[in-house]
Design an enzyme around this catalytic site. Structure first.
Site, PDB file in Angstrom:
ATOM      1  N   GLY A  15      40.913  42.394  35.871  1.00  0.00           N
ATOM      2  CA  GLY A  15      42.094  42.456  35.001  1.00  0.00           C
ATOM      3  C   GLY A  15      41.769  43.029  33.629  1.00  0.00           C
ATOM      4  O   GLY A  15      42.514  43.843  33.082  1.00  0.00           O
ATOM      5  N   ARG A  83      34.149  36.858  45.475  1.00  0.00           N
ATOM      6  CA  ARG A  83      33.090  36.370  46.367  1.00  0.00           C
ATOM      7  C   ARG A  83      31.849  35.959  45.594  1.00  0.00           C
ATOM      8  O   ARG A  83      31.591  36.439  44.505  1.00  0.00           O
ATOM      9  CB  ARG A  83      32.643  37.510  47.288  1.00  0.00           C
ATOM     10  N   ILE A 119      45.029  43.687  44.588  1.00  0.00           N
ATOM     11  CA  ILE A 119      43.576  43.931  44.675  1.00  0.00           C
ATOM     12  C   ILE A 119      42.857  42.691  45.234  1.00  0.00           C
ATOM     13  O   ILE A 119      41.780  42.780  45.805  1.00  0.00           O
ATOM     14  CB  ILE A 119      42.981  44.291  43.283  1.00  0.00           C
ATOM     15  N   ASN A 121      41.327  39.652  47.271  1.00  0.00           N
ATOM     16  CA  ASN A 121      40.828  39.593  48.650  1.00  0.00           C
ATOM     17  C   ASN A 121      41.088  38.250  49.323  1.00  0.00           C
ATOM     18  O   ASN A 121      41.261  37.259  48.622  1.00  0.00           O
ATOM     19  CB  ASN A 121      39.306  39.851  48.626  1.00  0.00           C
ATOM     20  N   ARG A 152      33.060  54.991  47.287  1.00  0.00           N
ATOM     21  CA  ARG A 152      31.685  54.560  47.586  1.00  0.00           C
ATOM     22  C   ARG A 152      31.051  55.513  48.607  1.00  0.00           C
ATOM     23  O   ARG A 152      29.917  55.964  48.429  1.00  0.00           O
ATOM     24  CB  ARG A 152      31.715  53.130  48.156  1.00  0.00           C
ATOM     25  N   HIS A 176      39.995  46.189  54.945  1.00  0.00           N
ATOM     26  CA  HIS A 176      38.992  46.132  53.875  1.00  0.00           C
ATOM     27  C   HIS A 176      37.950  45.070  54.213  1.00  0.00           C
ATOM     28  O   HIS A 176      37.863  44.033  53.596  1.00  0.00           O
ATOM     29  CB  HIS A 176      39.685  45.807  52.551  1.00  0.00           C
TER      30      HIS A 176
HETATM   31  N1  APR Z   1      47.657  32.860  38.717  1.00  0.00           N
HETATM   32  C1  APR Z   1      47.136  33.837  37.935  1.00  0.00           C
HETATM   33  N2  APR Z   1      45.816  34.021  37.767  1.00  0.00           N
HETATM   34  C2  APR Z   1      45.004  33.199  38.411  1.00  0.00           C
HETATM   35  C3  APR Z   1      45.476  32.176  39.259  1.00  0.00           C
HETATM   36  C4  APR Z   1      46.868  32.037  39.396  1.00  0.00           C
HETATM   37  N3  APR Z   1      47.396  31.077  40.176  1.00  0.00           N
HETATM   38  N4  APR Z   1      44.411  31.535  39.778  1.00  0.00           N
HETATM   39  C5  APR Z   1      43.320  32.129  39.277  1.00  0.00           C
HETATM   40  N5  APR Z   1      43.674  33.140  38.445  1.00  0.00           N
HETATM   41  C6  APR Z   1      42.845  34.023  37.637  1.00  0.00           C
HETATM   42  C7  APR Z   1      41.570  33.365  37.146  1.00  0.00           C
HETATM   43  O1  APR Z   1      41.837  32.525  36.039  1.00  0.00           O
HETATM   44  C8  APR Z   1      40.722  34.574  36.798  1.00  0.00           C
HETATM   45  O2  APR Z   1      40.822  34.902  35.420  1.00  0.00           O
HETATM   46  O3  APR Z   1      42.392  35.139  38.392  1.00  0.00           O
HETATM   47  C9  APR Z   1      41.306  35.702  37.646  1.00  0.00           C
HETATM   48  C10 APR Z   1      40.313  36.313  38.612  1.00  0.00           C
HETATM   49  O4  APR Z   1      39.321  36.890  37.879  1.00  0.00           O
HETATM   50  P1  APR Z   1      37.779  36.858  38.313  1.00  0.00           P
HETATM   51  O5  APR Z   1      37.420  35.490  38.761  1.00  0.00           O
HETATM   52  O6  APR Z   1      36.999  37.464  37.201  1.00  0.00           O
HETATM   53  O7  APR Z   1      37.745  37.801  39.601  1.00  0.00           O
HETATM   54  P2  APR Z   1      37.765  39.415  39.667  1.00  0.00           P
HETATM   55  O8  APR Z   1      36.372  39.899  39.721  1.00  0.00           O
HETATM   56  O9  APR Z   1      38.671  39.955  38.637  1.00  0.00           O
HETATM   57  O10 APR Z   1      38.386  39.611  41.130  1.00  0.00           O
HETATM   58  C11 APR Z   1      39.697  39.229  41.420  1.00  0.00           C
HETATM   59  O11 APR Z   1      39.937  40.812  43.209  1.00  0.00           O
HETATM   60  O12 APR Z   1      38.407  42.211  44.279  1.00  0.00           O
HETATM   61  C12 APR Z   1      39.106  40.994  44.326  1.00  0.00           C
HETATM   62  O13 APR Z   1      37.650  39.586  45.606  1.00  0.00           O
HETATM   63  C13 APR Z   1      38.154  39.814  44.326  1.00  0.00           C
HETATM   64  O14 APR Z   1      39.817  38.209  44.947  1.00  0.00           O
HETATM   65  C14 APR Z   1      39.068  38.713  43.846  1.00  0.00           C
HETATM   66  C15 APR Z   1      40.016  39.429  42.883  1.00  0.00           C
END
Ligand code: APR
Length: 319
Positions: A15, A83, A119, A121, A152, A176
């Site tokens: 994000g 993951r 996006i 998963n 990739r 995916h």
């Molecule tokens: N509503 C909104 N945001 C949420 C919620 C929700 N109910 N639950 C969790 N989040 C937020 C978390 O607070 C976190 O900031 O989603 C965000 C996810 O960010 P990261 O943990 O940094 O994960 P990121 O690497 O951004 O990946 C997000 O994309 O590629 C896929 O597998 C990956 O499923 C994962 C997603």
């Protein structure tokens, strides 16, 4: 022309990069939503304070309230857990399905006319669930996976052949996951088939070299997870989704591998799958059907079956 409004649901690793890329490309104003208090406000403040240097001027705001996404033209969803080493994308199913359900309900309520790129998963399941819960037309709900998987694959081909990655065109179809289908026959360097170039370099071993690149592509997400240890890839997923967002916002009609809803294409009726699609003003404008040979058809069928099982598993969980 009115400025576009883009809402990002999930203000984590992906994000944050999405917000920065949108700002740098001035694609539209950004609302970054997350459930974590203050964090999206902090991230957007951080990005906007660099805009003098970037010579960009858009509005960026962080929020914990869905009401702020009202009027969005485009929504990109990354909410959900990433993951950890040793996990497959499918291991995220239960947790992320719960999150996706609430995201879809809120986007439906507050941004009912938006186009939505998912996006989170496991991708194919999350796109399916979002569409089901929101009831949005299928062309307005799509998923990012193939653009990244193809990038990739292209990167590995460029390294192997010692050519610029800018000249490599390669496409990955299917779900995916580990069953994704890199299309070898269509891969080319500015029109020259990659296999021809590999044969010039490696003779009879060309196929072996290609197979190694195909396998690395299939496992590329896991390779990054293993190195990062604390999360999954975030720069390249973000830049891939931005390419799709740009095609939609600028109404470019670009052909991109997209997790799109098939209504009979590729022998698949009523499922989301990674297929070549034209992206434009309406999201998915149309799906392009390629003439696949026997081997490619068989590989895509394996991938399709994996996606179907995932959707069935999700449905058995009550989603
Ligand atoms: N509503 C909104 N945001 C949420 C919620 C929700 N109910 N639950 C969790 N989040 C937020 C978390 O607070 C976190 O900031 O989603 C965000 C996810 O960010 P990261 O943990 O940094 O994960 P990121 O690497 O951004 O990946 C997000 O994309 O590629 C896929 O597998 C990956 O499923 C994962 C997603």
């Amino acid at each position: 022309m009115a400025r576009k409004k883009i809402s990002l649901i999930g203000g984590g690793q992906i994000g944050g990069v999405l917000a920065q890329l949108i700002a740098q490309k001035e694609l539209g104003d950004v609302v970054l939503f997350d459930i974590v208090e203050d964090m999206p406000q902090g991230k957007t403040l951080d990005i906007v304070e660099g805009s003098r240097v970037d010579q960009t001027d858009i509005k960026l705001s962080g929020t914990n309230s869905y009401a702020d996404i009202a009027g969005s033209d485009l929504v990109i969803v990354t909410a959900g857990l990433p993951r950890k080493p040793g996990m497959s994308r499918d291991d995220l199913l239960t947790t992320n399905a719960n999150i996706m359900k609430s995201v879809a309900e809120n986007v439906k309520e507050y941004a009912p006319n938006s186009i939505v790129i998912i996006i989170s998963n496991p991708l194919d399941a999350m796109v399916t669930l979002f569409q089901k819960v929101s009831g949005f037309p299928h062309n307005r709900v799509l998923g990012q996976a193939g653009v990244l998987d193809s990038s990739r694959f292209s990167t590995f081909i460029a390294w192997e052949l010692g050519v610029s990655v800018k000249d490599v065109n390669a496409m990955v179809l299917g779900g995916h996951g580990d069953t994704m289908v890199p299309l070898i026959r269509y891969a080319n360097v500015n029109g020259v088939p990659v296999m021809e170039l590999l044969e010039q370099k490696h003779g009879d071993n060309a196929k072996e070299v290609m197979d190694a690149m195909v396998n690395r592509t299939k496992l590329a997400g896991g390779e990054v997870v293993k190195l990062l240890k604390t999360g999954s890839a975030f720069y390249s997923p973000a830049t891939s989704a931005i390419a799709m967002a740009e095609a939609i916002l600028k109404e470019d009609n670009r052909l991109m591998p997209t997790c799109a809803y098939c209504k009979g294409e590729y022998g698949l009726d009523g499922y989301y799958l990674g297929v070549p699609a034209v992206l434009g003003a309406n999201g998915v404008e149309r799906i392009i059907e390629l003439k696949l040979n026997e081997e490619e058809t068989a590989a895509l069928e394996v991938s399709t079956n994996a996606v179907k099982s995932l959707i069935e598993a999700m449905s058995n969980l009550g989603f």
